[in-house]
Design an enzyme around this catalytic site. Sequence first.
Site, short mmCIF file in Angstrom:
data_model
loop_
_atom_site.label_atom_id
_atom_site.label_comp_id
_atom_site.label_asym_id
_atom_site.label_seq_id
_atom_site.Cartn_x
_atom_site.Cartn_y
_atom_site.Cartn_z
N LYS A 115 37.39 43.71 39.36
CA LYS A 115 36.87 44.63 40.38
C LYS A 115 37.82 45.81 40.61
CE LYS A 115 36.37 41.21 43.38
NZ LYS A 115 36.81 40.13 42.47
N THR A 116 39.10 45.50 40.78
CA THR A 116 40.09 46.57 40.96
C THR A 116 40.15 47.46 39.72
OG1 THR A 116 41.39 44.99 42.25
CG2 THR A 116 42.50 47.02 41.58
N ASP A 133 39.10 46.69 49.06
CA ASP A 133 39.04 45.30 48.61
C ASP A 133 38.73 44.41 49.81
OD1 ASP A 133 39.14 43.28 46.78
OD2 ASP A 133 41.33 43.28 46.54
N THR A 167 34.14 38.92 47.34
CA THR A 167 33.95 37.76 46.48
C THR A 167 32.47 37.38 46.43
OG1 THR A 167 34.69 36.48 48.39
CG2 THR A 167 36.24 36.73 46.57
N ARG A 205 42.18 37.67 34.37
CA ARG A 205 43.52 37.57 34.97
C ARG A 205 44.24 36.33 34.47
NH1 ARG A 205 43.11 38.15 40.79
NH2 ARG A 205 43.59 40.34 40.41
P1 ADP Z 1 39.90 41.63 40.63
O1 ADP Z 1 40.12 42.95 41.32
O2 ADP Z 1 38.45 41.32 40.42
O3 ADP Z 1 40.61 40.48 41.30
P2 ADP Z 1 41.46 42.83 38.49
O4 ADP Z 1 40.69 44.08 38.26
O5 ADP Z 1 42.73 42.94 39.25
O6 ADP Z 1 40.52 41.71 39.15
O7 ADP Z 1 41.75 42.19 37.04
C1 ADP Z 1 42.77 41.24 36.84
C2 ADP Z 1 43.42 41.45 35.50
O8 ADP Z 1 42.50 41.19 34.46
C3 ADP Z 1 43.94 42.86 35.26
O9 ADP Z 1 45.19 42.78 34.62
C4 ADP Z 1 42.94 43.48 34.35
O10 ADP Z 1 43.53 44.37 33.48
C5 ADP Z 1 42.36 42.31 33.59
N1 ADP Z 1 40.94 42.55 33.33
C6 ADP Z 1 39.92 42.31 34.20
N2 ADP Z 1 38.74 42.60 33.64
C7 ADP Z 1 39.00 43.04 32.39
C8 ADP Z 1 38.17 43.49 31.31
N3 ADP Z 1 36.83 43.53 31.43
N4 ADP Z 1 38.78 43.88 30.16
C9 ADP Z 1 40.12 43.81 30.06
N5 ADP Z 1 40.94 43.40 31.03
C10 ADP Z 1 40.40 43.01 32.19
#
Ligand code: ADP
Length: 334
Positions: free
Chosen positions: A64-65, A109, A158, A217
């Site tokens: 998401k981030t 977030d 979530t 992650r």
């Molecule tokens: P969320 O905000 O949903 O908790 P993040 O965006 O922080 O998740 O992602 C967590 C990690 O996973 C980051 O290091 C990100 O680079 C990696 N990641 C997430 N989705 C992908 C994707 N589709 N392709 C490559 N890396 C991803």
Amino acid sequence: GGALDPWADQSESAAEAALRPKQLADFAGQSRVADQLGLVLDAARHRDTPPDHVLLSGPPGLGKTTLAMIIAEEMGAPIRISSGPAIQHAGDLAAILSGLVEGEVFFLDEIHRMSRPAEEMLYLAMEDFRVDIVVGKGPGATAIPLDIPRFTLVGATTRAGLLPGPLRDRFGFTAQLDYYEQPALERIVHRSAGLVGLQIDADAAAEIASRSRGTPRIANRLLRRVRDYAQVRGDGSVDLTVARAALTLYEVDELGLDRLDRSVLEALCGKFEGGPVGVTTLAMAVAEEAETIEEVAEPFLIRLGFLQRTPRGRVATAAGWAHIGMVPPDMPSN
Ligand code: ADP
């Protein structure tokens, strides 16, 4: 690693930031969401306006981030990051909104954890790009309208169901992120390995991907542990044997269960005969916070069909018993 090593700083967040894809083209998996979002961004570029507000929902670690940052990058816009719990007073939100520049992406977030007054201020800001600043108290209080720059809100939660309807309705584009399929996770592992100059075999990458709970992650985190192992106990490169040895050392099993997941399952079966047992009691039995059990271990055990939440408490399923190699007391043991 040296100064150019993206993983030299061992903090989790720094390591994560280094691996974030910056463009939609590098974002693996979630192809429907990526296609839809790509169209939203193209259309906005075409019209030369900031894109519609975007709501992203899904479990932690699914990107998401990352997507919020990609939206900013692809629009050539700056990004401001905050979270629901950090915005307790409407004034906190007013300060952020009035400080945005035209076209800025505002990533919020845990948007479901905002306070009510802040939420109401957000409605107006999303719709009319305006906030009402309340000056004074009691009968003499007046609301001074203040125009704010056109911005794009990217909200993350979530579960979209946690949001009040009126807030959900103000997003022009809503995407639900799902757990990743094996091929996408393998691509992520290969890409991350490439970024840190780690040599990894295809079957080793597949092994890491298959133990990562469908979560990028976690895939990246496991890769870091495997890399540590390869550097300290091996020649620095990763083959299947090295990957398996490292994952065994860190107690991540074939299905991706870690020590906490297994101890929850073992306590549930070994100490409470498979339940039902309350989560507080279960948490005490494994010396953990109830919140950790509920938010970290249980969702995965439920997803695997190893545990059920019932009105009377947590219950182990037959598959749960089987996974830890135990037999339920009321079942014939031969
Ligand atoms: P969320 O905000 O949903 O908790 P993040 O965006 O922080 O998740 O992602 C967590 C990690 O996973 C980051 O290091 C990100 O680079 C990696 N990641 C997430 N989705 C992908 C994707 N589709 N392709 C490559 N890396 C991803």
